[in-house]
Design a protein around this motif. Sequence first.
Motif, short mmCIF file in Angstrom:
data_model
loop_
_atom_site.label_atom_id
_atom_site.label_comp_id
_atom_site.label_asym_id
_atom_site.label_seq_id
_atom_site.Cartn_x
_atom_site.Cartn_y
_atom_site.Cartn_z
N GLY A 32 -3.95 -3.96 -11.33
CA GLY A 32 -2.97 -4.92 -10.85
C GLY A 32 -1.62 -4.80 -11.51
O GLY A 32 -0.77 -5.67 -11.36
N TYR A 34 1.16 -3.42 -10.85
CA TYR A 34 1.81 -2.75 -9.72
C TYR A 34 3.19 -2.21 -10.08
O TYR A 34 3.57 -1.13 -9.62
CB TYR A 34 1.91 -3.71 -8.53
N SER A 61 1.70 -0.99 -3.76
CA SER A 61 2.10 -1.77 -4.94
C SER A 61 3.18 -2.78 -4.57
O SER A 61 3.16 -3.93 -5.03
CB SER A 61 2.58 -0.85 -6.05
N SER A 65 2.44 -6.93 -4.47
CA SER A 65 3.21 -7.74 -5.42
C SER A 65 4.29 -8.55 -4.68
O SER A 65 5.30 -8.92 -5.26
CB SER A 65 3.85 -6.86 -6.50
N ALA A 182 2.61 -6.85 -12.88
CA ALA A 182 2.53 -6.68 -11.43
C ALA A 182 3.92 -6.60 -10.81
O ALA A 182 4.12 -5.89 -9.81
CB ALA A 182 1.75 -7.83 -10.80
#
Length: 641
Positions: A32, A34, A61, A65, A182
């Motif tokens: 996670g 990102y 990603s 996000s 993230a």
Amino acid sequence: MKRSLLVFFLISLLGISCTSLPKKGQKQFASGEYQYAIGTFSRILEKDPDNRDANFYVAESYRLSNRVEKSSSYYEKLVDNEPEFENLYRLGLSYKAQGENEKAMESFERAKGLTVDDDYLRLVNHELSVLTKVGEIKDYWPNIEIQNYTSLNTAGPDYAPVASEGYLYFASSRQASGIYPATGVPYTKLFRTKAEGVRVDVQNIQAMPEFRNEEGLNQGAIAISPDGNTIIYARGNSTSNKDLPDVHLFASYFRGGGFTQPIWMPLNEDEFWWNSTPAFSPDGNTLYFASNRPGGQGGTDLYQATKLANGDFGNPVNLGAQINTPGNEMFPRVTKDGKIFFASDGHPGLGKLDIFVAEPIDGGGYEVKNLGPKVNSSADDFGIFFTNYPQEGFLTSNRAGGAGDDDIYSFEDKTPKPKVVNVLLNVTTLEKKEDGSEEILPQTRVALYDASNKMTGGDFSNQNGRVRFTLAPDENFSLIASKAGYFSKSITYDTRGKTPKQEDLIQDVTNIVLDTTIVLDVLVLDKAIVLENIYYDLDKADIRPDAAEELDKLVTILKDNPTISIELSSHTDARATDAYNDALSQRRAESAVAYMVSKGISEDRLVAKGYGKRQLIIKDAKTEEEHQVNRRTEFKVIEVK
């Protein structure tokens, strides 16, 4: 030899580096992180712009996000090489988030042709339907004005303001102690400052003192109960393996002079479900929030949970398909009139999250409306809160022109106040004299009634017979004048069409002066009063329509004067026999009385009397006109109670 070994070592090191970058990026993506994954795979794309995996991970990603608008160039690369449903569908989402609706529709149409999966078809058909309705969006509040609260915002995220007991609470990345991997922006904490309406004390912002902000995670959207004794907020995104894997709701309660340490709420149910953006109902007995738990419409849905006997909230219920969509719904706000304001990217909108209102409709259910371009933008718009519903409040947006990320905006409804028109009605009370002239009748009671027959004013006329009332424009009124020794009299007064139109008014207050008169007749016992225009067909006693109009005036007199009883008499001319005329006049008098009884006058107040030709006004009548004078209907007051 040494040089050859050095070249070989450098080539080997470069190969290891190239091999390790994808693995590093994939690990970041899976965790996670990102923003870190974007940085890693962007290094690969610098040398290999068409790299399939790198384009895929950067695109995903950005999407995961909440920055899908930045992913289109990467999805375009994927579509060029692999025109598959998911690539085209997500490319359409990216175009839609940028407000490029034609491109979005083209991508969705192409995606639709590449699948027979029912779930995929439902998603893409929904998006196509939404885009066809964007042109129907209208401003919900045409005169609203929105301003960036520049002195309150920072370069990082500032969002989700909530006002309670003279303070404004909000989430912000100021004083951050770490970076959220993230998105690459600092973690957010909860702050407060004094506020009155939309006027905020920006000089004395402090971390909220009710409980301590935690480090290394996001503390976000907050809700405070109407009584101020319960705080619920969203907390999560920790990178620690010992913490919860997703965002959850925590509650703090006022106990013994202070707030408790926040505790995890049972309504979260599962540690892998996302639960956030809480809001209380106006009475504090229902909690609304967003969740991605199974069984919803898709994305994040809005739920409501009712307060239990122990003070917890339980049994979350999905708000249903009229409000929730395959997209994301969040940041609910329920008002006292039953409307639900919320943010969504699944209803027809202008780009990413827009703010909507779900209005209750008769028979149950809701009608959802976009608040329109005066409120929403192509960016994320969410987190509406009213400090004075519906005139003013706050919302959050990351639209262009802000401080750099999510910013707090204030809004006010600047609808011009309607210009006031006062109708000043001068009423003059007069009396009719024996010779037909009219004179001032002072000290006459005049009562004013509205269209629903409710008394709204009353006063006595002065020595000049004048009394003034202030009336509303474009309405019906009635006036009743009364004085001892006189017949009370009512008149209707209509102000419709007697005042200027709003658009023609110049001053804030305009007074229109109008005049009317009420003429009272002296009430004398046993004095005959002729009713004009009471005619009957020859040899008949039926009430003709024209006679009914005249009798209705007498009905009004009797209703205005409920204490009097009358004798209603009918007279004939001198032609025909006495017996015939007596019988005919009696039938006519009784017919008139029966008509007035049918109009609501008590029979006890009416006496029918036929005089035939025994009370001729012109005894030697010759012409038809003279005979008509003798053929008359009269009434006289015989009792005043």
